[in-house]
Motif scaffolding. Structure first.
Motif, PDB file in Angstrom:
ATOM      1  N   LEU A   5       0.827  -1.210   0.000  1.00 34.45           N
ATOM      2  CA  LEU A   5       0.000   0.000   0.000  1.00 34.45           C
ATOM      3  C   LEU A   5       0.864   1.264   0.000  1.00 34.45           C
ATOM      4  CD1 LEU A   5      -2.790   1.365   0.317  1.00 34.45           C
ATOM      5  CD2 LEU A   5      -2.614   1.003   2.762  1.00 34.45           C
ATOM      6  N   GLU A   6       2.061   1.120   0.566  1.00 36.22           N
ATOM      7  CA  GLU A   6       2.979   2.251   0.652  1.00 36.22           C
ATOM      8  C   GLU A   6       3.309   2.827  -0.733  1.00 36.22           C
ATOM      9  OE1 GLU A   6       6.799   0.894   1.554  1.00 36.22           O
ATOM     10  OE2 GLU A   6       7.688   2.880   1.518  1.00 36.22           O
ATOM     11  N   SER A   7       3.332   1.949  -1.759  1.00 40.65           N
ATOM     12  CA  SER A   7       3.800   2.373  -3.082  1.00 40.65           C
ATOM     13  C   SER A   7       2.669   2.887  -3.972  1.00 40.65           C
ATOM     14  CB  SER A   7       4.496   1.195  -3.770  1.00 40.65           C
ATOM     15  OG  SER A   7       3.551   0.169  -3.994  1.00 40.65           O
ATOM     16  N   ILE A   8       1.452   2.909  -3.475  1.00 38.09           N
ATOM     17  CA  ILE A   8       0.324   3.333  -4.309  1.00 38.09           C
ATOM     18  C   ILE A   8       0.262   4.857  -4.356  1.00 38.09           C
ATOM     19  CG2 ILE A   8      -2.180   3.190  -4.592  1.00 38.09           C
ATOM     20  CD1 ILE A   8      -0.770   0.503  -4.895  1.00 38.09           C
ATOM     21  N   SER A   9       0.068   5.394  -5.550  1.00 37.72           N
ATOM     22  CA  SER A   9       0.072   6.859  -5.649  1.00 37.72           C
ATOM     23  C   SER A   9      -1.295   7.445  -5.283  1.00 37.72           C
ATOM     24  CB  SER A   9       0.494   7.292  -7.046  1.00 37.72           C
ATOM     25  OG  SER A   9      -0.262   6.601  -8.004  1.00 37.72           O
ATOM     26  N   ASN A  10      -1.262   8.715  -4.933  1.00 42.73           N
ATOM     27  CA  ASN A  10      -2.470   9.406  -4.478  1.00 42.73           C
ATOM     28  C   ASN A  10      -3.589   9.310  -5.510  1.00 42.73           C
ATOM     29  OD1 ASN A  10      -0.892  10.137  -2.374  1.00 42.73           O
ATOM     30  ND2 ASN A  10      -0.850  12.327  -2.844  1.00 42.73           N
ATOM     31  N   GLY A  11      -4.800   9.180  -5.018  1.00 45.31           N
ATOM     32  CA  GLY A  11      -5.959   9.175  -5.900  1.00 45.31           C
ATOM     33  C   GLY A  11      -6.308   7.810  -6.465  1.00 45.31           C
ATOM     34  N   THR A  12      -5.498   6.784  -6.153  1.00 50.99           N
ATOM     35  CA  THR A  12      -5.735   5.458  -6.709  1.00 50.99           C
ATOM     36  C   THR A  12      -6.620   4.620  -5.792  1.00 50.99           C
ATOM     37  OG1 THR A  12      -3.475   5.606  -7.496  1.00 50.99           O
ATOM     38  CG2 THR A  12      -4.568   3.478  -7.749  1.00 50.99           C
ATOM     39  N   THR A  13      -7.498   3.861  -6.392  1.00 48.54           N
ATOM     40  CA  THR A  13      -8.331   2.936  -5.622  1.00 48.54           C
ATOM     41  C   THR A  13      -7.744   1.532  -5.715  1.00 48.54           C
ATOM     42  OG1 THR A  13     -10.287   4.262  -6.055  1.00 48.54           O
ATOM     43  CG2 THR A  13     -10.651   1.991  -5.368  1.00 48.54           C
ATOM     44  N   VAL A  14      -7.607   0.886  -4.584  1.00 48.44           N
ATOM     45  CA  VAL A  14      -7.039  -0.471  -4.570  1.00 48.44           C
ATOM     46  C   VAL A  14      -7.851  -1.355  -3.620  1.00 48.44           C
ATOM     47  CG1 VAL A  14      -4.663   0.179  -5.135  1.00 48.44           C
ATOM     48  CG2 VAL A  14      -5.427   0.229  -2.766  1.00 48.44           C
ATOM     49  N   TYR A  15      -7.520  -2.632  -3.608  1.00 48.99           N
ATOM     50  CA  TYR A  15      -8.244  -3.577  -2.748  1.00 48.99           C
ATOM     51  C   TYR A  15      -7.260  -4.353  -1.881  1.00 48.99           C
ATOM     52  CZ  TYR A  15     -11.852  -2.301  -5.997  1.00 48.99           C
ATOM     53  OH  TYR A  15     -12.736  -1.570  -6.741  1.00 48.99           O
ATOM     54  N   VAL A  16      -7.628  -4.560  -0.636  1.00 50.48           N
ATOM     55  CA  VAL A  16      -6.730  -5.275   0.282  1.00 50.48           C
ATOM     56  C   VAL A  16      -6.605  -6.725  -0.139  1.00 50.48           C
ATOM     57  CG1 VAL A  16      -6.388  -6.045   2.648  1.00 50.48           C
ATOM     58  CG2 VAL A  16      -7.336  -3.772   2.208  1.00 50.48           C
ATOM     59  N   LYS A  17      -5.350  -7.181  -0.268  1.00 48.68           N
ATOM     60  CA  LYS A  17      -5.161  -8.589  -0.621  1.00 48.68           C
ATOM     61  C   LYS A  17      -4.774  -9.384   0.625  1.00 48.68           C
ATOM     62  CE  LYS A  17      -3.501 -11.721  -4.008  1.00 48.68           C
ATOM     63  NZ  LYS A  17      -2.192 -12.339  -4.106  1.00 48.68           N
ATOM     64  N   HIS A  18      -3.867  -8.817   1.390  1.00 46.53           N
ATOM     65  CA  HIS A  18      -3.278  -9.620   2.452  1.00 46.53           C
ATOM     66  C   HIS A  18      -2.570  -8.688   3.436  1.00 46.53           C
ATOM     67  CE1 HIS A  18      -1.016 -12.896   4.274  1.00 46.53           C
ATOM     68  NE2 HIS A  18       0.101 -12.209   4.076  1.00 46.53           N
ATOM     69  N   ILE A  19      -2.580  -9.038   4.706  1.00 43.32           N
ATOM     70  CA  ILE A  19      -1.793  -8.274   5.674  1.00 43.32           C
ATOM     71  C   ILE A  19      -0.691  -9.169   6.191  1.00 43.32           C
ATOM     72  CG2 ILE A  19      -1.820  -6.992   7.854  1.00 43.32           C
ATOM     73  CD1 ILE A  19      -4.763  -6.477   7.398  1.00 43.32           C
ATOM     74  N   LYS A  20       0.528  -8.644   6.181  1.00 47.04           N
ATOM     75  CA  LYS A  20       1.667  -9.445   6.637  1.00 47.04           C
ATOM     76  C   LYS A  20       1.498  -9.801   8.106  1.00 47.04           C
ATOM     77  CE  LYS A  20       4.940  -7.243   3.522  1.00 47.04           C
ATOM     78  NZ  LYS A  20       5.943  -6.171   3.493  1.00 47.04           N
ATOM     79  N   ALA A  21       1.990 -10.970   8.464  1.00 43.43           N
ATOM     80  CA  ALA A  21       1.878 -11.402   9.852  1.00 43.43           C
ATOM     81  C   ALA A  21       2.804 -10.565  10.734  1.00 43.43           C
ATOM     82  CB  ALA A  21       2.235 -12.881   9.964  1.00 43.43           C
ATOM     83  N   SER A  22       2.219  -9.924  11.734  1.00 42.73           N
ATOM     84  CA  SER A  22       3.009  -9.187  12.720  1.00 42.73           C
ATOM     85  C   SER A  22       2.067  -8.825  13.859  1.00 42.73           C
ATOM     86  CB  SER A  22       3.607  -7.908  12.120  1.00 42.73           C
ATOM     87  OG  SER A  22       2.624  -6.899  12.070  1.00 42.73           O
ATOM     88  N   GLY A  23       2.626  -8.220  14.894  1.00 40.63           N
ATOM     89  CA  GLY A  23       1.797  -7.819  16.024  1.00 40.63           C
ATOM     90  C   GLY A  23       0.765  -6.787  15.638  1.00 40.63           C
ATOM     91  N   LEU A  24       1.028  -6.114  14.511  1.00 36.04           N
ATOM     92  CA  LEU A  24       0.139  -5.037  14.084  1.00 36.04           C
ATOM     93  C   LEU A  24      -1.070  -5.562  13.305  1.00 36.04           C
ATOM     94  CD1 LEU A  24       0.329  -1.943  14.350  1.00 36.04           C
ATOM     95  CD2 LEU A  24       1.282  -1.883  12.050  1.00 36.04           C
ATOM     96  N   LYS A  25      -0.964  -6.820  12.840  1.00 35.16           N
ATOM     97  CA  LYS A  25      -1.986  -7.330  11.923  1.00 35.16           C
ATOM     98  C   LYS A  25      -3.391  -7.235  12.501  1.00 35.16           C
ATOM     99  CE  LYS A  25      -3.462 -11.246   9.166  1.00 35.16           C
ATOM    100  NZ  LYS A  25      -3.198 -12.578   8.645  1.00 35.16           N
ATOM    101  N   VAL A  26      -3.558  -7.657  13.740  1.00 35.70           N
ATOM    102  CA  VAL A  26      -4.905  -7.684  14.305  1.00 35.70           C
ATOM    103  C   VAL A  26      -5.451  -6.262  14.452  1.00 35.70           C
ATOM    104  CG1 VAL A  26      -4.092  -7.820  16.699  1.00 35.70           C
ATOM    105  CG2 VAL A  26      -6.353  -8.653  16.129  1.00 35.70           C
ATOM    106  N   LYS A  27      -4.577  -5.328  14.789  1.00 34.37           N
ATOM    107  CA  LYS A  27      -4.995  -3.927  14.900  1.00 34.37           C
ATOM    108  C   LYS A  27      -5.477  -3.404  13.540  1.00 34.37           C
ATOM    109  CE  LYS A  27      -5.273   0.278  16.551  1.00 34.37           C
ATOM    110  NZ  LYS A  27      -6.315   0.659  17.486  1.00 34.37           N
ATOM    111  N   LEU A  28      -4.713  -3.732  12.485  1.00 34.47           N
ATOM    112  CA  LEU A  28      -5.093  -3.283  11.144  1.00 34.47           C
ATOM    113  C   LEU A  28      -6.425  -3.908  10.725  1.00 34.47           C
ATOM    114  CD1 LEU A  28      -1.599  -3.382   9.410  1.00 34.47           C
ATOM    115  CD2 LEU A  28      -2.977  -1.354   9.842  1.00 34.47           C
ATOM    116  N   LEU A  29      -6.598  -5.181  11.061  1.00 34.34           N
ATOM    117  CA  LEU A  29      -7.877  -5.849  10.759  1.00 34.34           C
ATOM    118  C   LEU A  29      -9.019  -5.107  11.439  1.00 34.34           C
ATOM    119  CD1 LEU A  29      -7.017  -9.645  11.135  1.00 34.34           C
ATOM    120  CD2 LEU A  29      -7.822  -8.504   9.066  1.00 34.34           C
TER     121      LEU A  29
END
Lengths: 80, 649
Positions: A5-29
């Motif tokens: 998601l970091e590399s997506i440019s402003n104004g673009t619409t995208v869809y979540v594919k996957h969240i990397k496993a980490s302590g942050l994953k559940v928070k992002l979910l």
């Protein structure tokens, strides 16, 4: 093909594919980044960080480090 | 009956709380964390209940220390805050994410009320939902719509709270059970299952018209602009500080003179004695010293309240976060640090909004290094004495440059200490931002007013006690001395005064000076002389350093007493003359450039403010942090002043 998601440019619409496993994953979910969710990258703060993203009907700002955890794709895949 | 008020952040939960409790709210502590426990008594159909406002969270499972209170209170029926009824506030314009938390709460099987709030914003965003469908999805919950910002829905909410039925066993998620807070994998799985079901259900329950560009998005184009964003923020800050300086000096002077005349009025009719002295010189000035901060605190939180209510504050965080992060600070540190330029007390209190524990601690620890307004009288006096009125490079006045340098010194050292603390303070929590950017709203004055009242109340009651106690101790130390020391000194001074043929007021000042010198504080000031001699100070400065622990500006008044001159405010020319003329025992002048600048550097660093310490104790809920703060600032002050003295002399 998925990218971070970091590399997506402003104004673009995208869809979540996957969240990397980490302590942050559940928070992002919990913030709504579940698989297939539509996101729109709105704008970035100076220095490109943090990034403001429209997710569902609200706007969330997240740091580059956090956006890196989220893999997105350009096309909506139909959920089964 | 105990009612827990829960909900995601930015759902208007506090508006609902204010709507239900009005001014009957109290602030206490949740055990073990630094979040306030706000509660209020409400009366519905003659039945009294306690409404407890929990911190806003996105999940029942805690993601930070402070969020733990939600899980702890709801998961254990022995907990003191375990509710009889839960009320969850939901943003009607953002059902999907809000329902995650609601379904977690619903599955606890407590009597549940769902408050659909901000229905007007949902309407504006063209979001429609089927209320009956929602009711069918949660058959055992009472659902009410409200618009707390415009005070609509109070009766409906109240009736819902008392009519929430006992639960018979309906679950949103089949076989749901509360997991352990450590079971992250289980929580991930549960969250995915819940969202899958919520999204399926919402497909039939909710309709969102084709996305239109909202007003907020257009405003954001300017307010987070890489150039204009900062210009506007700087402009807003300038306006706020102008208002604080313009509007706080009048009430502060008024408070000051009121307490002074109250003291002298009481002295005039009460019998002379220890009790009267305690009252007029200890307790009343002590209370005055607490009350005098109220105008600044109230004004600052009035403005912060507006910034927060409108939604602008999260934009400030957005544009500042990347810049402050390398320093161990957070975008949210901006407001506390800049507030500290006026006064560190509201600054430290404003750090409450920083949700990351480590970043909040760092902000609180460095805030008092920012040059506050109480340092100005000290700097003005010393600059006038030791810095010559010269111009540098044709345009800059040397005196002004020194003052600017002292402000820069405070700011730079605050940022450097922040970097250092970032490396020192260890935390298990990983800092993240994930900050919601709420849509812009017109501020609700009622909410702003209640915030101001609450902050003032917290300061007066929680920090005020400590400030009053310390000021009484300082008064006692300055008024009493060992055995009959003071009496002897005062008698001797009286004789000398007669011998010198001083006028009545001059001899009074002369005696006061002699008394202070022989008091406990005087003795302490003299006994620390060897320690402060390397900095270029004499015992008179030693005494003033101890008394100004009460507040920095006390330094000026103490110097006036010690030099036996009338204390008539900031530009005291008699005091300046006397200080300029004072000599060490070997005949060299005390106030050289080296000693004067060294003293200013000392004041730039030292934690000479008991009120800030009291507030840090209150905000961190322990004595550990204020003591560490006083320690490190003291060491910094001593070393800084020492090095300055060596370099300049």
């Amino acid at each position: 093909m998925s990218q971070s998601l970091e590399s997506i440019s402003n104004g673009t619409t995208v869809y979540v594919k996957h969240i990397k496993a980490s302590g942050l994953k559940v928070k992002l979910l919990e913030m709504g980044f579940c698989e297939g969710k539509e996101l729109r990258v709105l704008y970035r703060a100076p220095l490109g960080d943090p990034i403001a993203i429209e997710i569902g009907s609200y706007v969330l700002s997240l740091r580059k480090d956090e956006a890196r955890e989220i893999e997105v794709e350009m096309n909506e895949t139909l959920r089964p | 009956m105990k009612i827990a008020l829960l909900g995601n952040p930015n759902t208007g939960k506090s508006s609902v709380f204010n709507l239900l409790t009005g001014l009957r709210q109290h602030v206490g502590n949740f055990p073990g964390v630094t979040v306030d426990r706000k509660f209020g008594k409400i009366k519905i159909n003659d039945q009294e209940s306690t409404l407890i406002d929990f911190p806003g969270t996105y999940s029942i499972y805690p993601r930070s220390k402070d969020e733990k209170v939600v899980f702890d209170s709801l998961s254990n029926s022995d907990n003191a805050d375990y509710p009889d009824v839960v009320a969850v506030v939901i943003d009607a314009a953002n059902l999907e994410r809000n329902l995650l938390f609601f379904t977690q709460i619903y599955d606890l099987k407590l009597p549940t009320v769902l408050i659909l709030n901000m229905t007007d914003i949902a309407q504006r965003k063209a979001i429609r939902y089927k209320l009956d469908g929602l009711q069918a999805l949660f058959p055992e919950a009472v659902i009410v719509e409200s618009n707390a910002r415009i005070k609509s829905g109070k009766d409906r909410i109240e009736q819902a709270l008392v009519s929430a039925p006992k639960r018979t066993g309906d679950n949103f998620l089949e076989n749901a059970s509360l997991l352990s807070p450590e079971d992250l994998a289980g929580q991930e799985q549960e969250t995915e299952l819940r969202f899958a079901k919520i999204r399926d259900e919402l497909e039939n329950l909710q309709s969102i018209a084709e996305k239109i560009k909202t007003r907020s998005e257009k405003i954001d184009r300017i307010l987070v602009h890489p150039f204009f964003g900062y210009v506007i923020f700087a402009g807003i800050l300038m306006i706020i500080f102008q208002f604080i300086y313009a509007f706080s000096s009048f009430p502060m002077d008024f408070i000051d003179s009121t307490f002074m005349s109250l003291s002298s009025w009481i002295t005039s009719w009460m019998p002379a004695g220890i009790f009267t002295d305690l009252l007029t010189q200890g307790i009343i000035p002590g209370i005055g010293g607490v009350v005098i901060f109220i105008p600044q605190i109230a004004l600052l939180f009035f403005f912060i309240g507006i910034l927060e209510e409108t939604g602008y504050l999260s934009r400030v965080v957005f544009i500042m976060d990347r810049i402050l992060r390398p320093l161990g600070l957070n975008g949210k540190s901006v407001v506390p640090l800049l507030s500290s330029v006026a006064c560190a007390i509201p600054g430290v209190m404003a750090a409450r909004t920083i949700s990351d524990w480590k970043e909040r601690m760092i902000t609180i620890m460095v805030a008092p290094l920012m040059s506050c307004s109480a340092r100005i009288p000290v700097y003005t006096l010393l600059i006038a004495i030791v810095i010559p009125k010269e111009t540098v490079g044709g345009i800059f006045g040397l005196q002004g440059l020194v003052l600017f340098g002292l402000y820069a010194l405070g700011t730079i050292s605050a940022l450097l200490v922040a970097v250092l603390l970032k490396a020192i303070i260890k935390t298990k929590e990983k800092g993240f931002l994930l900050l919601e950017m709420p849509s812009y709203k017109i501020p609700r004055w009622g909410n702003v007013g209640i915030t101001v009242l609450e902050k003032v109340r917290v300061f007066v009651w929680d920090a005020g006690k400590i400030i009053l106690a310390i000021s009484i101790i300082l008064w006692a130390l300055a008024t009493y001395g060992p055995s009959d020391n003071m009496e002897k000194a005062s008698n001797l001074a009286q004789k000398e005064a007669i011998g010198m043929q001083l006028s009545e007021s001059e001899s009074e000042q002369f005696i006061a000076s002699a008394k202070l010198e022989s008091s406990y504080i005087g003795i302490m000031g003299k006994s620390i002389e060897p320690a402060i001699k390397p900095l270029g100070y004499d015992w008179k400065i030693g005494i003033a350093l101890i008394t100004s622990f009460a507040a920095r500006e006390v330094f000026v008044g103490s110097m006036a007493t010690i030099y036996a001159v009338h204390d008539d405010g900031e530009f005291n020319s008699t005091l300046m003359e006397k200080m300029k003329a004072s000599r060490h025992s070997d005949g060299t002048p005390v106030y050289t450039i080296a000693a004067g600048v060294s003293l200013m550097v000392f004041f730039a660093f030292a934690m000479q403010c008991m009120s800030t310490l009291a507030v840090v104790k209150r905000e961190t809920k322990s004595w550990k942090w204020p003591l560490i703060q006083m320690g490190y600032m003291g060491i910094l002050a001593y070393l800084g002043a020492w090095i300055t003295f060596i370099i300049l002399s």
